[in-house]
Design an enzyme around this catalytic site. Structure first.
Site: not given
Length: 388
Positions: A92, A265, A303, A305, A308, A334
């Site tokens: 940006d 974002d 989850c 991930c 987890c 996570h």
């Protein structure tokens, strides 16, 4: 530079399935960009982001201009070489940070004079300087320098911001020297519908490679933000990417997609991870709470991930309480997995024509009674300010 292909349009909403091709890879849209204000997402390596499925991230030109300096980054080969990130990068322009973080800020048509929030040193940034900084940093996608008017503001102040944003956008285009970067214009206009339309139309006439919707997620209500998206998105070209800046929370992603946004974002996944807020399919979990001291379950049983799969709530609760840096890292992994998985499910639902069903299920799961009386929601805090 970039090539954007609109692959599919949802029949019941304005959700879009697309593909953004850059020199460093392909990004399926809608997509969420992790934020690494100073280069990295705090606590993570490039391989972490890549393994989580991200191919595009955001770096902040304002912060990198102040530290270590855009010329230093350029001497070291640009952001990709400097950070080791092999995927695409969007920077940006720093306009929002100048107006929100600088200790003193004086705006004229020429540019902005401000004092650094770090050491109080004085700087002067013009649209030409902003492009010079972003070209030195070397991102794949760069943003035009704009004036983000703090809300609430008078109509006159917002109108002046729109006028100046268009004028600065023209100067940004005229000062470009690199042909390997895509430049996006940024729509402003506060909560004034006609000014939003005017800003979008003026920028579209300048024919940027993509368009960002700025000046939202700065404290206004969700209803107001969504209303401005309803007004702004239809004014933008169908064949170019649309980027909603600084957004946001999971519900904001769902609603932004429904209104035709392609890119998002936000600092939320990483910052909330460091403060102990963990995202799940049933809301947010505050891992700092004492109820998790002996909880052997993962954060979210559904989850997939790596956190987890391996760690309990009790362990993450312990890491947070003893201020162990590993806790912030695991929490961030996570949360970013949750955001990446949410966007993957969104894309799949658009492809199958079931986006509305996914949207309904998203809210239904969050409205259901929390298991074991867990507290799941936190403050809708600091979505745009500061660092990641």
């Amino acid at each position: 530079m970039i090539q954007f292909t609109l692959r599919q349009q949802d029949r019941q909403t304005k959700a879009r399935l697309g593909q953004l091709r850059t020199a460093r890879g392909v990004i399926d849209t809608p997509a969420f960009m992790p934020v690494g204000s100073l280069g990295p997402v705090k606590g993570l390596e490039p391989d972490d982001l890549h393994n989580l499925g991200f191919r595009l991230m955001l770096n902040n030109a304002y912060h990198l201009y102040l530290r270590p300096g855009h010329k230093v980054v350029a001497e070291l080969g640009g952001l990709h070489a400097f950070t080791g990130w092999p995927g695409a990068i969007l920077t940006d322009s720093g306009g929002f940070q100048i107006f929100s973080l600088a200790k003193l800020c004086k705006i004229t048509d020429d540019g902005v004079t401000f004092q650094s929030h770090i050491d109080g040193s004085t700087h002067f940034i013009t649209p030409e300087t902003a492009i010079e900084i972003e070209e030195a940093l070397g991102a794949d996608i760069i943003m035009a320098f704009d004036q983000c008017v703090a809300l609430p503001a008078s109509r006159e102040a917002i109108q002046e911001g729109v006028r100046r944003t268009t004028a600065w956008a023209k100067r940004c285009q005229e000062s470009r020297r690199r042909a390997d970067q895509a430049l996006f214009g940024i729509v402003q206009g506060g909560l004034e519908a006609d000014l939003r339309r005017r800003s979008a139309q003026e920028l579209v006439a300048l024919d940027f490679e993509g368009y960002a919707i700025g000046g939202l997620s700065v404290g206004e209500s969700k209803a107001d933000m969504y209303a401005m998206l309803d007004i702004t998105a239809p004014e933008l070209p169908e064949g170019k990417p649309r980027y909603l800046m600084g957004v946001g929370l999971p519900e904001d992603l769902i609603e932004g997609v429904a209104r035709g946004v392609d890119l998002f974002d936000c600092v939320v996944p990483s910052r909330h991870g460091r403060t102990g807020w963990l995202f799940t399919g049933f809301g947010r979990v505050s891992i700092k709470q004492a109820q998790y001291t002996r909880d052997e379950r993962p954060i979210d049983p559904d989850c997939g991930c790596p956190v987890c799969k391996r760690y309990s709530r009790a362990y993450l609760h312990h890491l947070f309480n003893v201020k162990e840096m590993l806790g912030s890292r695991l929490n961030t992994i996570h949360n970013l997995w949750y955001f990446a998985d949410l966007m993957q499910r969104v894309r799949s639902s658009i492809e199958r024509g079931t986006f509305l069903a996914l949207r309904d299920e998203f809210y239904r799961a969050r409205a259901a009674e929390a298991p074991n009386g867990e507290t799941r929601e936190g403050a809708n805090d600091d979505r745009r300010t500061g660092l990641d």
